[in-house]
Design an enzyme around this catalytic site. Structure first.
Site, PDB file in Angstrom:
ATOM      1  N   ALA A  70       0.829  -1.536  -0.135  1.00 32.07           N
ATOM      2  CA  ALA A  70      -0.102  -0.048   0.059  1.00 32.07           C
ATOM      3  C   ALA A  70       0.814   0.817  -0.526  1.00 32.07           C
ATOM      4  O   ALA A  70       2.525   1.120   0.528  1.00 32.07           O
ATOM      5  CB  ALA A  70      -1.128  -0.026   1.114  1.00 32.07           C
ATOM      6  N   GLU A 122       5.247  -5.354   6.654  1.00 35.90           N
ATOM      7  CA  GLU A 122       4.138  -4.371   7.538  1.00 35.90           C
ATOM      8  C   GLU A 122       4.727  -3.899   8.835  1.00 35.90           C
ATOM      9  O   GLU A 122       5.470  -2.592   9.347  1.00 35.90           O
ATOM     10  CB  GLU A 122       2.749  -4.439   7.713  1.00 35.90           C
ATOM     11  N   GLY A 129       0.860  -5.698   0.893  1.00 36.33           N
ATOM     12  CA  GLY A 129      -0.875  -5.262   0.114  1.00 36.33           C
ATOM     13  C   GLY A 129      -0.170  -5.884  -1.373  1.00 36.33           C
ATOM     14  O   GLY A 129      -1.356  -6.073  -1.627  1.00 36.33           O
ATOM     15  N   GLU A 171      -0.707  -9.752  -0.491  1.00 33.93           N
ATOM     16  CA  GLU A 171      -1.951  -9.684  -0.508  1.00 33.93           C
ATOM     17  C   GLU A 171      -3.004  -9.644  -1.883  1.00 33.93           C
ATOM     18  O   GLU A 171      -4.266 -10.553  -1.759  1.00 33.93           O
ATOM     19  CB  GLU A 171      -3.278  -8.763   0.571  1.00 33.93           C
TER      20      GLU A 171
HETATM   21  N1  DAK Z   1       4.622   3.265  -0.397  1.00 33.43           N
HETATM   22  C1  DAK Z   1       4.795   4.640  -0.960  1.00 33.43           C
HETATM   23  N2  DAK Z   1       5.964   4.508  -2.009  1.00 33.43           N
HETATM   24  C2  DAK Z   1       6.894   3.689  -2.283  1.00 33.43           C
HETATM   25  C3  DAK Z   1       6.878   2.397  -1.466  1.00 33.43           C
HETATM   26  C4  DAK Z   1       5.354   2.412  -0.980  1.00 33.43           C
HETATM   27  N3  DAK Z   1       4.857   0.717   0.034  1.00 33.43           N
HETATM   28  N4  DAK Z   1       7.425   1.584  -2.188  1.00 33.43           N
HETATM   29  C5  DAK Z   1       8.132   1.864  -2.825  1.00 33.43           C
HETATM   30  N5  DAK Z   1       8.494   3.208  -2.764  1.00 33.43           N
HETATM   31  C6  DAK Z   1       8.495   4.558  -3.369  1.00 33.43           C
HETATM   32  C7  DAK Z   1      10.182   4.635  -3.083  1.00 33.43           C
HETATM   33  O1  DAK Z   1       9.601   5.873  -1.858  1.00 33.43           O
HETATM   34  C8  DAK Z   1      10.973   5.223  -4.121  1.00 33.43           C
HETATM   35  O2  DAK Z   1      10.495   6.006  -4.530  1.00 33.43           O
HETATM   36  P1  DAK Z   1      10.832   8.597  -4.212  1.00 33.43           P
HETATM   37  O3  DAK Z   1      11.940   8.205  -2.761  1.00 33.43           O
HETATM   38  O4  DAK Z   1      11.996   7.508  -5.561  1.00 33.43           O
HETATM   39  O5  DAK Z   1       9.738   9.295  -4.586  1.00 33.43           O
HETATM   40  C9  DAK Z   1      10.416   5.179  -4.992  1.00 33.43           C
HETATM   41  O6  DAK Z   1       9.233   4.281  -4.561  1.00 33.43           O
HETATM   42  C10 DAK Z   1      11.139   3.216  -5.317  1.00 33.43           C
HETATM   43  O7  DAK Z   1      11.541   2.777  -4.076  1.00 33.43           O
HETATM   44  P2  DAK Z   1      12.969   2.596  -3.329  1.00 33.43           P
HETATM   45  O8  DAK Z   1      13.691   4.217  -3.605  1.00 33.43           O
HETATM   46  O9  DAK Z   1      12.861   2.655  -2.225  1.00 33.43           O
HETATM   47  O10 DAK Z   1      13.729   1.177  -3.876  1.00 33.43           O
HETATM   48  P3  DAK Z   1      15.017   0.230  -3.911  1.00 33.43           P
HETATM   49  O11 DAK Z   1      15.237  -0.723  -4.528  1.00 33.43           O
HETATM   50  O12 DAK Z   1      15.920   0.720  -2.723  1.00 33.43           O
HETATM   51  O13 DAK Z   1      13.407  -0.693  -2.278  1.00 33.43           O
HETATM   52  C11 DAK Z   1      11.851  -2.067  -1.756  1.00 33.43           C
HETATM   53  C12 DAK Z   1      12.493  -1.340  -2.919  1.00 33.43           C
HETATM   54  C13 DAK Z   1      10.254  -2.551  -2.152  1.00 33.43           C
HETATM   55  C14 DAK Z   1      12.709  -2.558  -0.394  1.00 33.43           C
HETATM   56  C15 DAK Z   1      11.969  -0.218  -1.018  1.00 33.43           C
HETATM   57  O14 DAK Z   1      11.135   0.505  -1.320  1.00 33.43           O
HETATM   58  C16 DAK Z   1      10.873  -0.828   0.783  1.00 33.43           C
HETATM   59  O15 DAK Z   1      10.940  -1.145   1.679  1.00 33.43           O
HETATM   60  N6  DAK Z   1       9.036  -0.381   0.149  1.00 33.43           N
HETATM   61  C17 DAK Z   1       8.142  -0.199   0.940  1.00 33.43           C
HETATM   62  C18 DAK Z   1       7.839  -1.574   1.180  1.00 33.43           C
HETATM   63  C19 DAK Z   1       6.789  -2.082   2.372  1.00 33.43           C
HETATM   64  O16 DAK Z   1       7.279  -1.478   3.812  1.00 33.43           O
HETATM   65  N7  DAK Z   1       5.849  -2.411   1.872  1.00 33.43           N
HETATM   66  C20 DAK Z   1       4.658  -2.903   2.931  1.00 33.43           C
HETATM   67  C21 DAK Z   1       3.512  -1.046   3.458  1.00 33.43           C
HETATM   68  S1  DAK Z   1       2.373  -0.987   4.141  1.00 33.43           S
HETATM   69  C22 DAK Z   1      -5.385  -2.105   4.092  1.00 33.43           C
HETATM   70  C23 DAK Z   1      -4.497  -3.092   3.362  1.00 33.43           C
HETATM   71  C24 DAK Z   1      -3.213  -3.350   3.009  1.00 33.43           C
HETATM   72  C25 DAK Z   1      -2.551  -2.943   3.325  1.00 33.43           C
HETATM   73  C26 DAK Z   1      -3.233  -1.450   4.133  1.00 33.43           C
HETATM   74  C27 DAK Z   1      -4.398  -1.316   4.325  1.00 33.43           C
HETATM   75  N8  DAK Z   1      -6.949  -1.623   4.230  1.00 33.43           N
HETATM   76  C28 DAK Z   1      -7.614  -3.231   3.837  1.00 33.43           C
HETATM   77  C29 DAK Z   1      -6.596  -0.527   4.905  1.00 33.43           C
HETATM   78  C30 DAK Z   1      -1.357  -2.836   3.203  1.00 33.43           C
HETATM   79  C31 DAK Z   1      -0.131  -2.216   3.832  1.00 33.43           C
HETATM   80  C32 DAK Z   1       0.689  -1.907   3.672  1.00 33.43           C
HETATM   81  O17 DAK Z   1       1.019  -2.923   2.429  1.00 33.43           O
END
Ligand code: DAK
Length: 260
Positions: free
Chosen positions: A68, A134, A111, A114
């Site tokens: 997400a 997460e 997400g 998911e």
């Molecule tokens: N959200 C927003 N931006 C993201 C992102 C994310 N999840 N993942 C990556 N980006 C963006 C980065 O901020 C970066 O943007 P700029 O800085 O260039 O503007 C760009 O994508 C490239 O990412 P990185 O520079 O970080 O790239 P790397 O290769 O260094 O790293 C990475 C890749 C995948 C390891 C890293 O980007 C990362 O850790 N990303 C976050 C992964 C994460 O934590 N995912 C879980 C998010 S929480 C719901 C249902 C479900 C959910 C919520 C609510 N409801 C039913 C209400 C789900 C929640 C989640 O998924």
């Protein structure tokens, strides 16, 4: 069906197969509310379109989806989250009748994982990494991660994935039964399309009722699940395609299925 203009996804129709491509590469396909809304809307439209028999959801080589959109969630409160429409979007995906194949390459996180698990089959490139990170940002999976991943991996491995936030490889995911197949990186989308095209040759009502019964196995105790399966089975004896399938077998010819 009239063309719809989308901002965050691309759609394509290839015979009986519809393809939905997440298209926010600059954010690793992070699932913003707007993107999820478009994905759900597109899938629902294809689900209603009689010409479509299977759907593929994909991203790009680097990411299926990295979760997400964290930037969108960072300042949201609990009530706003609960009152929002996001959960409804996931419920709508769960209600789709036609088979959906996730074609996954690269990051498939949070997400994103998911969403892949909400699909019915998952074809992955060797590069794919499946995880629920997460925990690293102070939350837990909220769209089925603790449930669907645990069904697939079992308690001990699901605990490891969710509590450490560390992703697993495509091969590990396949060995655990989380995904349908792992293929060389360059082949994941073609393989997913081929699988969708193969399923699209089958009688659509039987495909839909089989999907429905398989998904029910997650909700029902075995006795009720068996009853549910039997009712879907009986229902197919009311279909033209069942008559056609059996007649074609007996007459030693290829069946022509109409979805009726
Ligand atoms: N959200 C927003 N931006 C993201 C992102 C994310 N999840 N993942 C990556 N980006 C963006 C980065 O901020 C970066 O943007 P700029 O800085 O260039 O503007 C760009 O994508 C490239 O990412 P990185 O520079 O970080 O790239 P790397 O290769 O260094 O790293 C990475 C890749 C995948 C390891 C890293 O980007 C990362 O850790 N990303 C976050 C992964 C994460 O934590 N995912 C879980 C998010 S929480 C719901 C249902 C479900 C959910 C919520 C609510 N409801 C039913 C209400 C789900 C929640 C989640 O998924």
């Amino acid at each position: 069906m009239a063309a719809v203009a989308y901002e965050h996804i691309l759609t394509e129709i290839d015979g009986p197969v519809a393809i939905v491509r997440l298209n926010r590469p600059q954010a690793l396909n992070a699932l913003s509310g707007a993107l999820m809304d478009e994905v759900t809307t597109a899938l629902e439209r294809f689900d209603r379109d009689d010409a479509i028999r299977a759907m593929v959801v994909t991203g790009n080589e680097r990411a299926f989806a990295a979760g997400a959109d964290i930037k969108e969630m960072a300042n949201v409160g609990a009530i706003e989250m609960q009152q929002g429409t996001k959960l409804g979007q996931w419920e709508r995906i769960r209600k789709l009748r036609k088979p959906i194949i996730a074609a996954v390459s690269g990051f498939c996180l949070g997400g994103g994982n998911e969403l892949a698990m909400s699909c019915d089959l998952i074809v992955a490139a060797e590069s794919a990494r499946f995880g629920q990170p997460e925990i690293n940002i102070g939350i837990i999976p909220g769209a089925g991660g603790t449930q669907r991943l645990t069904h697939a991996l079992g308690k001990a491995r699901a605990m490891e994935v969710i509590l450490t936030g560390r992703p697993i490889t495509a091969r590990e995911a396949w060995e655990a039964g989380l995904i349908t197949k792992v293929v060389p990186n360059e082949a994941y989308l073609d393989e997913a399309r081929a699988l969708a095209a193969e399923i699209a040759t089958k009688p659509p009502l039987a495909v839909q009722l089989a999907k429905d019964a398989i998904l029910k196995s997650f909700d029902l105790p075995i006795e009720q699940g068996l009853d549910y399966e039997r009712k879907n089975f009986y229902l197919l004896f009311a279909s033209d395609d069942m008559r056609e399938g059996m007649a074609a077998f007996i007459e030693k010819r290829k069946p022509t299925f109409k979805g009726k």
